[in-house]
Scaffold this motif. Sequence first.
Motif: not given
Length: 136
Positions: A52-60, A2-11
């Motif tokens: 590329a835009t679909t993948v980026v949008t999906f992850l964002m 959780d902490r790792m995901f939160t840190a990465i997601a925040t950055k």
Amino acid sequence: MDRMFTAIATKIASAAGQPLTFIVAVLLIVGWALSGPVFGYSDTWQLVVNTATTVVTFLMVFLIQNSQNRDGAAMQAKLDELLRAIREARGQFIGIEHLTDHQIERIRAALENEANHEAGKEATADDTVERLLSRR
């Protein structure tokens, strides 16, 4: 995890919201568009940007939702603490964000009705809004 995901997601969310990131994205799209004649505007050329835009949008979407969930939970905790700390506040309102939309709407309507009947208060927020708008 959780902490790792939160840190990465925040950055990533923080970086995504920067003007430089927007400029880089625009430059990438312009570069892709300018490369069209080189690749003959082929299906593969179009597929590259679409994928590329679909993948980026999906992850964002997931990163943005994670950020909003954390922001919302932090705001609720702060508001709950204010309700708890103020003696005149009604502690029953702590945690109402877990109620259904219909229940929250009924509470909001009851509070609005209560505020309209309090002595010395304007009948509606419309009067206050009109006064603010007339100050121009």
